[in-house]
Design a protein around this motif. Structure first.
Motif, short mmCIF file in Angstrom:
data_model
loop_
_atom_site.label_atom_id
_atom_site.label_comp_id
_atom_site.label_asym_id
_atom_site.label_seq_id
_atom_site.Cartn_x
_atom_site.Cartn_y
_atom_site.Cartn_z
N VAL A 154 -35.31 -19.26 1.12
CA VAL A 154 -34.68 -20.16 0.17
C VAL A 154 -35.54 -20.24 -1.08
CG1 VAL A 154 -33.89 -22.51 -0.26
CG2 VAL A 154 -33.66 -21.53 2.02
N LEU A 158 -35.69 -22.45 -4.46
CA LEU A 158 -35.10 -23.66 -5.01
C LEU A 158 -35.84 -24.04 -6.28
CD1 LEU A 158 -33.36 -26.25 -4.73
CD2 LEU A 158 -35.23 -27.22 -3.40
N MET A 176 -36.43 -26.87 -9.09
CA MET A 176 -36.23 -28.30 -9.27
C MET A 176 -36.95 -28.76 -10.53
SD MET A 176 -36.82 -29.68 -5.40
CE MET A 176 -36.44 -31.35 -5.91
N ALA A 197 -33.63 -32.99 -6.46
CA ALA A 197 -32.31 -32.37 -6.50
C ALA A 197 -31.37 -33.05 -5.52
CB ALA A 197 -32.42 -30.89 -6.17
N LEU A 198 -30.09 -32.80 -5.69
CA LEU A 198 -29.10 -33.33 -4.77
C LEU A 198 -29.30 -32.71 -3.40
CD1 LEU A 198 -25.93 -33.20 -7.03
CD2 LEU A 198 -27.37 -35.19 -6.52
N ARG A 246 -27.39 -31.40 -1.29
CA ARG A 246 -26.69 -30.15 -0.99
C ARG A 246 -27.45 -28.93 -1.52
NH1 ARG A 246 -23.40 -32.36 -5.11
NH2 ARG A 246 -23.39 -31.10 -7.04
N ASP A 247 -28.38 -29.14 -2.46
CA ASP A 247 -29.13 -28.03 -3.04
C ASP A 247 -30.41 -27.72 -2.29
OD1 ASP A 247 -27.30 -27.82 -5.16
OD2 ASP A 247 -28.32 -29.41 -6.27
N LEU A 248 -30.76 -28.52 -1.31
CA LEU A 248 -32.05 -28.40 -0.65
C LEU A 248 -31.99 -27.50 0.57
CD1 LEU A 248 -33.15 -32.14 -0.83
CD2 LEU A 248 -33.89 -30.29 -2.31
N SER A 273 -36.24 -34.40 -0.09
CA SER A 273 -36.57 -34.46 -1.51
C SER A 273 -37.97 -33.93 -1.74
CB SER A 273 -36.46 -35.90 -2.05
OG SER A 273 -37.43 -36.74 -1.43
N VAL A 279 -40.19 -24.83 -4.72
CA VAL A 279 -39.70 -25.85 -5.65
C VAL A 279 -40.50 -25.76 -6.94
CG1 VAL A 279 -38.87 -27.44 -3.87
CG2 VAL A 279 -41.22 -27.63 -4.68
#
Length: 274
Positions: A17, A19, A21, A26-27, A29-31, A37, A149
């Protein structure tokens, strides 16, 4: 880096993944799986002009992430600070980890949450520091998820953050003593046996020992421990990417005793000829 015959990951990495940020979490659903968080906390500016911040990871119940030296298995966090402004020396102030048994493998890390205090010196004294980091880290439950992140810290607050201060208070106590150690070449690296100072030999059965080098590219086995008379000895293999013996600086060895409520850290060792 995982030496071919030393593979110790808790399970095969199944998900990759990436990601991106900003400072705001982030929301959901994006994690990636397991991560609720991630953020750099605002922190504060210390009297000597350093910027205090902290990496805050909130995890799903039961999920874990890893300490700086995770053991045979696990992925230690890595930070890339190239996007920062006025960044000088960076010091990660690791709180005491948990000793975690995952399917018979021992790892060191944190369940549910990590607050990792970060002390940043300014490159130019008196000028503000804006920390930005790309952080790569591992998350594990039944599967292991490598995550990335990108985080920017908001402007600092006026007062110290109690959450960061509490994490700083959980750092291992640094001993002013050094173990005696012998360093021996082995086929694919070096073996270190460290005999602990006698004042720290009365460790109970819940105390764990970890050994590491400042060079995080060196893989280190889970130490084996035994007693020789009144002294406790920890022994571990240190394996480089070359798979060959290498010069190991005893001054860069770090040995940590980790108990359920406290930890003690030794920096360097007194090299003893065999």
């Amino acid at each position: 880096f995982t030496p071919p015959r030393r593979a110790g990951y808790e399970s095969a990495m199944k998900i990759l993944v990436f990601l991106l940020m900003t400072a705001a979490p982030a929301l959901a659903r994006d994690l990636p799986p397991g991560l609720v968080s991630a953020e750099l906390l605002p922190g504060w500016v210390t009297p000597d002009g350093h910027r205090m911040t902290a990496l805050r990871l909130e995890l799903e119940p039961g999920w874990k992430t890893y300490w700086r030296s995770p053991g045979d298995a696990g992925v230690p966090p890595r930070f890339d600070w190239h996007g920062s402004a006025n960044l000088g020396a960076v010091q990660l102030l690791w709180p005491r980890p948990e000793v975690i048994d995952s399917g018979g493998e021992r790892t060191l890390g944190y369940h549910d949450r990590l607050i990792l205090p970060i002390d940043i010196a300014p490159a130019a004294a008196g000028q503000p520091v804006t920390p930005q980091a790309v952080v790569d880290f591992g998350l594990c439950l039944d599967i292991c998820v490598p995550a990335q992140v990108t985080l920017t810290a908001p402007p600092p607050g006026a007062l110290p953050d109690p959450l960061i201060e509490a994490a700083m208070a959980r750092q291992p106590q640094v001993s002013d003593q050094r173990p005696d150690c012998t360093i021996t070449p082995i086929k694919d690296g070096m073996q270190v046996s460290a005999s602990l100072p006698q004042t720290h030999n009365q460790t109970d059965r819940d105390t764990d020992i970890t050994m590491e080098l400042a060079d995080d590219e060196i893989w280190v086995s889970t130490p084996e421990t035994d007693r020789s008379g009144a002294r406790m000895t920890a022994r571990a293999d240190f394996v480089a990417a070359s798979g060959k013996p290498f010069p190991l600086d005893p001054g860069k060895l770090r040995v940590t005793l980790i108990g359920p409520d406290s930890a003690v850290e030794f920096t360097g060792c007194n090299s003893v000829a065999r």
